[in-house]
Enzyme design. Sequence first.
Site, mmCIF file in Angstrom:
data_model
loop_
_atom_site.group_PDB
_atom_site.id
_atom_site.type_symbol
_atom_site.label_atom_id
_atom_site.label_comp_id
_atom_site.label_asym_id
_atom_site.label_seq_id
_atom_site.Cartn_x
_atom_site.Cartn_y
_atom_site.Cartn_z
ATOM 1 N N SER A 61 0.016 5.792 -3.721
ATOM 2 C CA SER A 61 1.277 5.133 -3.339
ATOM 3 C C SER A 61 2.535 5.782 -3.890
ATOM 4 C CB SER A 61 1.263 3.678 -3.786
ATOM 5 O OG SER A 61 0.629 2.907 -2.819
ATOM 6 N N LYS A 64 4.862 7.175 -1.449
ATOM 7 C CA LYS A 64 5.807 6.328 -0.694
ATOM 8 C C LYS A 64 7.257 6.630 -1.052
ATOM 9 C CE LYS A 64 2.430 2.565 -0.317
ATOM 10 N NZ LYS A 64 1.913 1.360 -0.985
ATOM 11 N N TYR A 186 -0.376 9.314 6.883
ATOM 12 C CA TYR A 186 -0.304 8.427 5.712
ATOM 13 C C TYR A 186 -1.502 8.640 4.780
ATOM 14 C CZ TYR A 186 -0.453 4.133 2.940
ATOM 15 O OH TYR A 186 -0.535 3.240 1.894
ATOM 16 N N TYR A 231 4.948 -2.951 -7.396
ATOM 17 C CA TYR A 231 4.507 -4.059 -6.511
ATOM 18 C C TYR A 231 4.957 -5.405 -7.069
ATOM 19 C CZ TYR A 231 1.488 -0.114 -5.584
ATOM 20 O OH TYR A 231 1.023 1.130 -5.365
ATOM 21 N N VAL A 249 -2.740 3.823 -6.672
ATOM 22 C CA VAL A 249 -4.092 3.386 -7.048
ATOM 23 C C VAL A 249 -4.975 4.549 -7.511
ATOM 24 C CG1 VAL A 249 -4.141 1.241 -5.695
ATOM 25 C CG2 VAL A 249 -4.949 3.376 -4.656
HETATM 26 N N1 GLN Z 1 -3.854 4.918 -0.080
HETATM 27 C C1 GLN Z 1 -3.725 3.643 -0.698
HETATM 28 C C2 GLN Z 1 -3.785 2.534 0.347
HETATM 29 O O1 GLN Z 1 -3.182 2.644 1.355
HETATM 30 C C3 GLN Z 1 -2.441 3.579 -1.437
HETATM 31 C C4 GLN Z 1 -2.231 2.249 -2.115
HETATM 32 C C5 GLN Z 1 -1.689 2.350 -3.487
HETATM 33 O O2 GLN Z 1 -1.695 3.373 -4.141
HETATM 34 N N2 GLN Z 1 -1.268 1.201 -3.974
HETATM 35 O O3 GLN Z 1 -4.430 1.543 0.149
#
Ligand code: GLN
Length: 295
Positions: A61, A64, A186, A231, A249
Amino acid sequence: MEKILEDIIVSNEHLKNRGSLADYIPALGRVDPNKIGISLADIDGNIYRAGDWDHKFTIQSISKVLSLMLAIMDNGEENVFKRVDYEATEEPFNTMFKLDFPQTLKPANPMINAGAIVTTSLIKGEDKFARILDFYRKISGNKDLDYNREVYVSEKKTGDKNRSIAYLMKARGFIEGDVDRILDVYFKQCSIEVNTLDLAKIGLFIADRSDLNTNQIKKLTTAIMASSGMYNFSGKYAVEVGVPSKSGVGGGIVATLPNKMGIGVYSPVLDEYGNSSVGFGIMKDLEKSLTLSIY
Ligand code: GLN
């Protein structure tokens, strides 16, 4: 300084027993849970590292943040925020709650999956992923950055929640274009492999305000990291750490201190929010030792 970083690793190591690996992506469930690394890169060109700072992991993430920047560079602020809001949410990162409410017209922010799928969809070019990877290589100064095929395939195979989110958004007119192609980009961007030094340099790039052309984008990106980067833990993190940050994650955290430094931290065991358990402890201690909070 490196001694301080090493001591901080030792005093937070025990937190790796709190939580679990991101095994909803099977390849992430197979990483070594014991690796812990830190890198700091400051505006004067100093670099400090400790532990498994050069261990590679997938950015997840944290990507992003950079997709948001690219989407704004390509479309302008106004056009991006017509399609994604910048409001914090108490829902988890992979939520689809409210996306089908009639009054919902865009995802809450670009740091949750729905919002990030929107920003990725807005990146221009025939080969969006090549542009994304190029951007990462440029700002990290690491021309060898690439994506991890195993993690990419693993997430693509099991990414039904993201598929649901993306198809719902297509049906509701939040995104345009071929959904599977957008998701492919993505999943690939999430699988880009970095080490903590790459993250520290990405954090430093966002912190460096010497280029007037990119100041506004960096300022708003930093504000969105501060309000939504961790988050639905972002409020507590702001109080306890107070450094604009983004987690993934994969176990990484990137932090950016405007005009001062970038920080990269890694440890793959995650807490209930999907943030690195050890990483959060390390950030708290770094804040205490170096007085980092911006508030
Ligand atoms: N690739 C992960 C997903 O889409 C990214 C989520 C994350 O790092 N919080 O679930």
